[in-house]
Motif scaffolding. Structure first.
Motif, mmCIF file in Angstrom:
data_model
loop_
_atom_site.group_PDB
_atom_site.id
_atom_site.type_symbol
_atom_site.label_atom_id
_atom_site.label_comp_id
_atom_site.label_asym_id
_atom_site.label_seq_id
_atom_site.Cartn_x
_atom_site.Cartn_y
_atom_site.Cartn_z
ATOM 1 N N SER A 80 0.822 -1.211 0.000
ATOM 2 C CA SER A 80 0.000 0.000 0.000
ATOM 3 C C SER A 80 0.862 1.269 0.000
ATOM 4 N N ARG A 81 0.396 2.264 -0.746
ATOM 5 C CA ARG A 81 1.090 3.561 -0.824
ATOM 6 C C ARG A 81 1.233 4.177 0.570
ATOM 7 N N ASN A 82 0.195 4.027 1.385
ATOM 8 C CA ASN A 82 0.203 4.621 2.725
ATOM 9 C C ASN A 82 1.306 4.024 3.612
ATOM 10 N N PHE A 83 1.585 2.739 3.384
ATOM 11 C CA PHE A 83 2.656 2.076 4.145
ATOM 12 C C PHE A 83 4.007 2.740 3.852
ATOM 13 N N TYR A 84 4.260 3.008 2.571
ATOM 14 C CA TYR A 84 5.570 3.595 2.218
ATOM 15 C C TYR A 84 5.700 5.030 2.743
ATOM 16 N N TYR A 85 4.604 5.751 2.700
ATOM 17 C CA TYR A 85 4.609 7.123 3.219
ATOM 18 C C TYR A 85 4.864 7.116 4.733
ATOM 19 N N LEU A 86 4.185 6.178 5.413
ATOM 20 C CA LEU A 86 4.381 6.073 6.859
ATOM 21 C C LEU A 86 5.830 5.689 7.183
ATOM 22 N N TRP A 87 6.358 4.739 6.432
ATOM 23 C CA TRP A 87 7.740 4.296 6.661
ATOM 24 C C TRP A 87 8.697 5.490 6.494
ATOM 25 N N ASP A 88 8.495 6.282 5.438
ATOM 26 C CA ASP A 88 9.339 7.468 5.220
ATOM 27 C C ASP A 88 9.270 8.405 6.423
ATOM 28 N N ASN A 89 8.070 8.596 6.971
ATOM 29 C CA ASN A 89 7.941 9.502 8.107
ATOM 30 C C ASN A 89 8.545 8.915 9.386
ATOM 31 N N ILE A 243 11.268 20.261 19.003
ATOM 32 C CA ILE A 243 10.812 18.937 19.448
ATOM 33 C C ILE A 243 11.355 17.880 18.477
ATOM 34 N N GLU A 244 11.336 18.214 17.206
ATOM 35 C CA GLU A 244 11.821 17.294 16.173
ATOM 36 C C GLU A 244 13.303 16.951 16.395
ATOM 37 N N GLN A 245 14.104 17.959 16.682
ATOM 38 C CA GLN A 245 15.545 17.724 16.906
ATOM 39 C C GLN A 245 15.776 16.890 18.162
ATOM 40 N N ILE A 246 15.024 17.213 19.217
ATOM 41 C CA ILE A 246 15.230 16.485 20.484
ATOM 42 C C ILE A 246 14.807 15.024 20.330
ATOM 43 N N MET A 305 -2.954 3.805 8.275
ATOM 44 C CA MET A 305 -1.519 4.140 8.153
ATOM 45 C C MET A 305 -1.351 5.568 7.645
ATOM 46 N N GLU A 306 -2.266 6.011 6.791
ATOM 47 C CA GLU A 306 -2.194 7.394 6.304
ATOM 48 C C GLU A 306 -2.425 8.369 7.473
ATOM 49 N N ALA A 307 -3.422 8.054 8.313
ATOM 50 C CA ALA A 307 -3.698 8.929 9.464
ATOM 51 C C ALA A 307 -2.490 8.951 10.415
ATOM 52 N N MET A 308 -1.818 7.808 10.563
ATOM 53 C CA MET A 308 -0.620 7.761 11.413
ATOM 54 C C MET A 308 0.496 8.628 10.822
ATOM 55 N N ALA A 309 0.702 8.487 9.519
ATOM 56 C CA ALA A 309 1.789 9.236 8.858
ATOM 57 C C ALA A 309 1.572 10.734 9.027
ATOM 58 N N ARG A 310 0.325 11.156 8.898
ATOM 59 C CA ARG A 310 0.018 12.579 9.040
ATOM 60 C C ARG A 310 0.069 13.002 10.507
ATOM 61 N N LEU A 312 2.112 11.861 12.646
ATOM 62 C CA LEU A 312 3.539 12.053 12.951
ATOM 63 C C LEU A 312 3.977 13.475 12.650
ATOM 64 N N GLU A 313 3.484 14.009 11.559
ATOM 65 C CA GLU A 313 3.872 15.381 11.180
ATOM 66 C C GLU A 313 3.302 16.395 12.178
ATOM 67 N N GLU A 314 2.131 16.081 12.725
ATOM 68 C CA GLU A 314 1.503 17.024 13.661
ATOM 69 C C GLU A 314 2.061 16.903 15.078
ATOM 70 N N MET A 315 2.476 15.691 15.458
ATOM 71 C CA MET A 315 2.866 15.482 16.857
ATOM 72 C C MET A 315 4.120 16.265 17.254
ATOM 73 N N VAL A 316 4.975 16.565 16.276
ATOM 74 C CA VAL A 316 6.225 17.268 16.611
ATOM 75 C C VAL A 316 6.051 18.793 16.590
ATOM 76 N N GLN A 317 4.854 19.254 16.232
ATOM 77 C CA GLN A 317 4.634 20.709 16.216
ATOM 78 C C GLN A 317 4.535 21.223 17.646
ATOM 79 N N PHE A 318 5.314 22.231 17.942
ATOM 80 C CA PHE A 318 5.421 22.712 19.320
ATOM 81 C C PHE A 318 4.066 23.094 19.912
ATOM 82 N N ASP A 319 3.230 23.781 19.144
ATOM 83 C CA ASP A 319 1.929 24.228 19.666
ATOM 84 C C ASP A 319 1.071 23.056 20.125
ATOM 85 N N ASN A 320 1.093 21.978 19.375
ATOM 86 C CA ASN A 320 0.293 20.801 19.734
ATOM 87 C C ASN A 320 0.760 20.192 21.045
ATOM 88 N N ILE A 321 2.050 19.981 21.159
ATOM 89 C CA ILE A 321 2.549 19.283 22.344
ATOM 90 C C ILE A 321 2.521 20.203 23.570
#
Ligand code: F0G
Length: 462
Positions: A80-89, A243-246, A305-310, A312-321
């Motif tokens: 699945s395309r979503n699997f590869y996107y998630l793996w990249d993230n 957050i991403e660097q840490i 897997m698509e929701a997970m991949a996305r 991941l991009e949101e979880m490292v945003q400082f405002d969210n955490i």
């Protein structure tokens, strides 16, 4: 002249686009519901709950970006395309080259335990977690707690109560031999200690020690962004790092990690393991097809897997955490005003009530935390979770209760779900229960399942 405004308040970094109604019930209704559920909050029907602070696991609100991604699910059986996107993230945010998806965290724990542990082995870690330990034991291993002593003291204000005590760890390695230790693991923050983080300095020290003895180091990264946030806020030298660097630096010290995606990644289901160890990866890829599904979906739909991949991009945003942890902090500060006994410092995902001090007249055998969680539900329909004697279970060898030092009720915050007004209502209810605490007499366990008993045990009021 008008005074200058202090501008200290904060608000959620989102607005609400869809709502789910919740129902307020009467005290009489909840008394009946609690009795039918054997005074176990896990056995309540969700529709009978007003504010649900049972867990932050899979209970998160997804963003419009994640929901939009759900429509792009590639539901092919293989590749699945979503699997590869998630793996990249996963590579991008955790820095691990190899990745195996699973339907949730404990499936990854199961595979890692089966692959790495031999009967008779010892697995040191910074305090136990329920599902983690049971998989280690089922694989024939013995968990050994090597967390610092402060973690077992609800009152200690040590800023990094999730730290490993290097002396305890080295003593164990010398006693049983490095060949009997398949890996050391660190969770960050430590769930059962009250959501307490470890410091980067401690991680570096543990990493040096494991390297010296040739022992692997693994990471339960389920809530790793909360740990990264605490490092940024509390540890010298990290104030300016993202957050991403840490997160990347933290992961660089580990051989591999497992994640329950139902937390940090802000989804409703999912998990994975990721590693730089090719051998473990290949074995896990082999095993996942037996227990979960093909290695490119691991028990998940493409859309998950698509929701997970996305996520991941949101979880490292400082405002969210930052908003997440500050919401927990707000709740703690409000409860403190009523003198309610709490675990300090406030954790990343939850506020923990110190049931031993809340109900000092109840012996641990009368399950003070279980009692308190039931009473809070009866008072207002707020659902928390016991994290004490019931959760701790029985010793695998002797069959005796394992009496933990911490006897707690956890009030856990789903991500992006509740507002400050929900917290205000919940705080008033707990303050009220605190006023009436002397009338509580404890519980008797009348049904006990063999594994992870807290999920399904039943009780009677004394
Ligand atoms: N590790 C940690 C630190 C966890 O908190 C959990 C789950 C797991 C592993 C297992 O992951 O549920 O996806 O199989 N914790 C939930 C909680 C259940 O309420 O704290 P899972």
């Amino acid at each position: 002249m008008a005074k200058r405004v202090a501008k200290k308040s904060w608000a959620e970094p989102y607005k609400i686009k869809m709502v789910e109604p919740i129902k307020m019930t009467t005290r009489g209704y909840r008394e009946k519901a609690a009795k039918e559920a054997g005074y176990n909050t896990f056995l309540l029907k969700s529709e009978d709950v007003y504010i649900d602070l049972l867990t932050d696991s899979g209970t998160n609100a997804m963003s419009d970006y994640q929901w939009a991604g759900m429509m792009l699910g590639d539901e092919a059986y293989a590749g699945s395309r979503n699997f590869y996107y998630l793996w990249d993230n996963v590579k991008k945010y955790y820095g691990m080259p190899y990745f195996v998806p699973t339907h949730q965290g404990r499936a990854a724990e199961h595979m890692i335990s089966k692959i790495m542990i031999k009967p008779g082995d010892f697995i040191p870690g910074n305090m136990y977690f329920t599902t983690t330990r049971v998989h280690q034991e089922l694989a024939g291993g013995t968990f050994v707690d090597v967390i610092i002593d402060e973690a077992h003291d609800a009152q200690s204000k040590h800023p990094f109560k999730g730290n490993v005590d290097p002396r305890k760890l080295e003593a164990l390695i010398k006693k049983v031999g490095a060949d009997k230790i398949p890996y050391v693991f660190m969770a960050g923050p430590v769930n059962m200690a009250g959501g307490q983080p470890f410091s980067m300095a401690n991680l570096k020290e543990v990493s040096k020690l494991t390297e010296k003895y040739g022992v692997k180091l693994w990471f339960d990264a389920t809530r790793a962004t909360e740990n990264a946030y605490f490092i940024k806020m509390k540890e010298k030298g990290y104030e300016k790092k993202s957050i991403e660097q840490i997160l990347l630096e933290m992961c660089s010290y580990y051989d591999g990690l497992w994640v329950s995606a139902k937390k940090d990644l802000m989804v409703n289901i999912g998990g994975f393991l990721a590693t730089r160890n090719k051998k473990v990866f290949e074995e896990a890829r082999n095993m996942v097809v037996i227990y979960e599904g093909l290695h490119s979906y691991g028990g998940l739909a493409g859309r998950d897997m698509e929701a997970m991949a996305r996520g991941l991009e949101e979880m490292v945003q400082f405002d969210n955490i930052s908003m997440r942890v500050r919401q927990v902090e707000y709740c703690g500060a409000e409860l403190e005003k009523y003198g309610v006994p709490l675990v300090y410092p406030f954790g990343g995902h939850a506020i923990f009530l110190d049931a031993k001090r809340f109900l000092p007249h109840l012996k641990q055998d009368l399950f003070p935390a279980q009692t308190l969680a039931a009473e809070i539900y009866i008072d207002s329909g707020v659902r928390g979770m016991e994290r004490g004697l019931v959760s701790s279970g029985r010793d695998a060898k002797t069959g005796e209760h394992r009496y933990p030092k911490l006897e707690l009720v956890r009030l856990t915050f789903p991500r992006r779900v509740y507002t400050q007004s929900h917290i205000d209502v919940m705080v008033e209810s707990i303050a009220d229960v605190y006023e009436k605490r002397k009338s509580m007499k404890g519980l008797k366990m009348v049904y006990e399942p063999k594994y992870l008993r807290f999920f399904q045990a039943r009780f009677k009021k004394l």
